[in-house]
Design a protein around this motif. Structure first.
Motif, short mmCIF file in Angstrom:
data_model
loop_
_atom_site.label_atom_id
_atom_site.label_comp_id
_atom_site.label_asym_id
_atom_site.label_seq_id
_atom_site.Cartn_x
_atom_site.Cartn_y
_atom_site.Cartn_z
N UNK A 82 1.00 -0.98 0.16
CA UNK A 82 0.05 0.04 0.00
C UNK A 82 0.80 1.38 0.06
N UNK A 83 0.21 2.35 -0.20
CA UNK A 83 1.05 3.80 -0.43
C UNK A 83 0.68 4.50 0.71
N UNK A 84 2.04 4.56 1.75
CA UNK A 84 1.84 5.17 2.92
C UNK A 84 2.51 6.71 2.66
N UNK A 85 1.62 7.56 1.97
CA UNK A 85 2.45 8.83 1.53
C UNK A 85 1.72 9.92 2.55
N UNK A 86 2.58 10.61 2.99
CA UNK A 86 1.85 11.76 4.09
C UNK A 86 1.82 12.75 3.31
N UNK A 87 0.81 13.75 3.71
CA UNK A 87 0.39 14.93 3.03
C UNK A 87 1.61 15.74 3.04
N UNK A 88 1.82 16.70 1.91
CA UNK A 88 2.77 17.81 1.72
C UNK A 88 2.23 18.91 1.46
N UNK A 89 2.80 19.93 1.97
CA UNK A 89 2.58 21.40 1.57
C UNK A 89 2.47 21.59 0.11
N UNK A 90 1.80 22.49 -0.40
CA UNK A 90 1.69 23.02 -1.67
C UNK A 90 3.09 23.44 -2.20
N UNK A 91 3.64 23.00 -3.35
CA UNK A 91 5.15 23.43 -3.71
C UNK A 91 5.10 24.85 -4.10
N UNK A 92 6.18 25.32 -3.85
CA UNK A 92 6.24 26.90 -4.34
C UNK A 92 6.52 26.64 -5.78
N UNK A 93 6.32 27.88 -6.50
CA UNK A 93 6.07 27.82 -7.96
C UNK A 93 7.59 27.96 -8.39
N UNK A 94 7.92 27.43 -9.48
CA UNK A 94 9.27 27.17 -9.72
C UNK A 94 9.78 28.60 -10.46
N UNK A 95 11.10 29.14 -10.18
CA UNK A 95 11.46 30.60 -10.64
C UNK A 95 12.19 30.35 -11.86
N UNK A 96 12.38 31.50 -12.47
CA UNK A 96 12.89 31.14 -13.68
C UNK A 96 14.57 30.65 -13.75
N UNK A 97 15.33 31.16 -12.63
CA UNK A 97 16.78 30.17 -12.41
C UNK A 97 16.46 28.94 -12.36
N UNK A 98 15.66 28.46 -11.52
CA UNK A 98 15.40 26.90 -11.13
C UNK A 98 14.86 26.26 -12.20
N UNK A 99 14.08 26.81 -13.14
CA UNK A 99 13.83 26.36 -14.58
C UNK A 99 15.12 25.86 -15.35
N UNK A 100 15.78 26.97 -15.43
CA UNK A 100 17.00 26.96 -16.40
C UNK A 100 17.89 25.75 -15.75
N UNK A 101 18.07 25.94 -14.25
CA UNK A 101 18.95 24.50 -13.94
C UNK A 101 18.35 23.27 -14.01
N UNK A 102 17.08 23.11 -14.16
CA UNK A 102 16.43 21.83 -14.43
C UNK A 102 16.85 21.40 -15.98
N UNK A 103 16.94 22.33 -16.74
CA UNK A 103 17.30 21.50 -18.25
C UNK A 103 18.86 22.23 -18.47
N UNK A 104 19.69 22.56 -17.70
CA UNK A 104 21.01 22.95 -18.14
C UNK A 104 21.78 22.01 -18.66
N UNK A 105 21.55 20.78 -18.63
CA UNK A 105 22.25 19.52 -19.32
C UNK A 105 21.88 19.56 -20.80
N UNK A 106 21.12 20.55 -21.32
CA UNK A 106 20.67 20.58 -22.74
C UNK A 106 21.91 21.20 -23.27
N UNK A 107 22.10 20.73 -24.59
CA UNK A 107 23.23 21.30 -25.20
C UNK A 107 23.11 22.82 -25.58
N UNK A 108 23.59 23.94 -24.98
CA UNK A 108 23.49 25.14 -25.17
C UNK A 108 23.70 25.85 -26.63
#
Length: 513
Positions: A82-108
């Motif tokens: 079964x899935x014992x998943x505790x409730x989590x607070x609503x995540x913060x919206x992603x920032x532009x710098x975080x978004x760029x970091x998430x895909x910075x492995x792409x060939x620039x």
């Protein structure tokens, strides 16, 4: 320890551009092998499980100091699955710098406007996947007997809710939409060979069906004695009515001479050229016309258009999770509708120990292999929830983006879009200047290679065969994609490359084979 980690990270950063696969850093201290301190190398970036604090809210109960712990947000109850998943607070919206970091492995150096072919996977999800891989490698027997099936069940349950299916048993995880098509077509072939279908009964498919699926239909159906009816579709296309009319005519051809249409294969979004098909209306027509089964091939589906099993009403529906839903390649789901009247006998083409226990269970173990892409669905959901409006917000964002960029390119080149905006999702077709001289599929492939190697633009090119009597027709169309990592500069780069080719007097005839 902090100083030792910093030196290692600096050394890794310096050399990471030479690495092409994820691997753990060779820290010397055994205490650093805890999952919360594991770091992974991805070209040009470093991802750690500490990064989950930076990217999303972290479930404190998922933290542990041993490799025995599950990746963040994946603590299943091993004793009963079964899935014992505790409730989590609503995540913060992603920032532009975080978004760029998430895909910075792409060939620039590449304008990557072809998300439709292979998708894209954020760094945080790649790290979660790699942790699952390490859990398997650390103790394979324990992973297989105690962790794998509960984790797969969790992913299937999440997908069931996402696509509004009735029961988790209707959802199976497979490698990709091509595998799902083989599963559906295999049972059609058996029906012919076992005499349940008559020789000459028909399978109807769109002319613009994906090439691999078209070949699968011929391989399974034609060899078993069935007939394949193709639905010719216009392109450029101006309205859903054009598609509906052609589909009705194809069904009539399939039913000629007292034959039965045993299966209709309908794309939700065709690949090349890319058009959103009115699947709900076509499924309804199939029911009215007595088509036995309907299979919707939505390789481009979840993550870029609305996917609701009850509203669509098909017997089978498949969609890749690695194209527009941010999972790593490759993983797809196959929905198989179960009703009191029908429960089709589906089997995975790879027969293994679970044969006969239902497709969902069969697909959960097809031999020793890497199942990690199937286990990060919850991470993909958490990633999408970091955007305004979640996955629905992303769908609107990428649809609006691709329409805006498509119109900009068509205006710059004096051409046209291949569909109205309402008939595209996150991909759109734009006519290329006639002067490029695209006169064959081979020309389209050579031009695509030329743009990649000489201009740093990755975009598929489609050759459209001109109709009789057309004067100076547009025969080449580019299929652009838009995903959250794209910027307007990607499309300006493509625009400028084509403008330069036109200015230089380039034609495809100048390219060597």
């Amino acid at each position: 320890m902090g100083r030792r980690m910093s030196r290692a990270m600096c050394m890794t950063w310096r050399h990471s551009s030479r690495l092409f696969s994820c691997c753990p850093l060779p820290f010397t201290s055994p205490s650093l092998l805890a999952p919360s301190h594991f770091h992974y190398i991805i070209p040009d970036i470093i991802v750690s499980h500490h990064y989950s604090h930076f990217l999303s809210s972290q479930n404190p109960s998922s933290q542990s100091s041993t490799m025995e712990s599950s990746p963040p947000h994946h603590r299943e109850n091993e004793s009963n699955g079964t899935h014992n998943i505790s409730k989590k607070s609503k995540p913060m919206l992603i920032s532009e710098s975080e978004l760029r970091f998430e895909f910075s492995h792409h060939d620039p150096s590449i304008a990557r406007i072809n998300n439709g072919s292979f998708g894209s996977c954020p760094a945080s999800i790649t790290a979660a996947q790699h942790h699952w891989q390490l859990l398997f490698l650390r103790q394979p027997d324990h992973f297989y007997f105690n962790r794998l099936q509960p984790a797969i069940l969790r992913s299937r349950t999440l997908i069931k809710d996402l696509v509004n299916a009735d029961h988790v048993d209707e959802i199976s995880l497979v490698d990709n939409a091509t595998t799902a098509a083989a599963i559906v077509l295999q049972q059609i072939a058996w029906a012919f060979t076992e005499g349940r279908f008559q020789r000459g009964d028909a399978v109807v498919m769109l002319h613009y069906a994906y090439g691999a699926v078209k070949k699968s239909i011929h391989a399974y159906v034609c060899r078993a004695g069935g007939q394949v009816i193709e639905v010719p579709l216009p392109f450029p296309v101006n309205s859903n009515e054009e598609i509906v009319d052609e589909f009705r005519r194809a069904l009539m051809r399939g039913k000629a001479n007292s034959r039965r249409v045993r299966l209709a294969v309908i794309d939700h979004i065709t690949s090349m050229p890319s058009v959103v098909i009115p699947v709900k209306e076509l499924v309804k027509i199939c029911r009215e016309e007595g088509v036995d089964q309907v299979f919707v091939d939505a390789a481009h589906g979840i993550g870029c258009t609305d996917v609701d099993m009850k509203e669509i009403g098909a017997d089978f529906y498949t969609s890749n999770l690695h194209k527009w839903f941010f999972c790593p390649p490759s993983v797809a789901f196959l929905y198989s509708r179960k009703t009191p009247e029908t429960s089709p006998e589906l089997h995975h083409p790879v027969v293994s120990h679970e044969y006969g226990n239902g497709l969902a269970i069969e697909s959960g173990w097809i031999g020793t292999r890497d199942y990690s892409a199937q286990l990060v669905v919850s991470d993909a959901i958490e990633f999408t929830n970091r955007f305004e409006g979640g996955i629905d917000g992303i769908k609107k964002r990428i649809h609006d983006g691709v329409v805006e960029m498509g119109k900009m390119l068509a205006s710059a080149w004096g051409t046209n879009l291949g569909t109205p905006p309402e008939m595209c999702a996150s991909l759109i077709m734009i006519g290329l200047p006639v002067s490029l001289g695209i006169s064959s599929d081979s020309d389209a492939m050579k031009l695509r290679k030329h743009l990649r190697e000489n201009f740093g633009v990755e975009v598929p090119i489609y050759y459209r065969h001109p109709k009789d009597g057309e004067v100076n027709p547009i025969t080449g169309y580019a299929r652009i994609s838009y995903q959250v990592y794209n910027t307007i500069d990607d499309y300006y780069k493509f625009r400028d490359a084509v403008n330069q080719l036109v200015s230089d007097g380039f034609t495809c005839a100048l390219l060597l084979k």
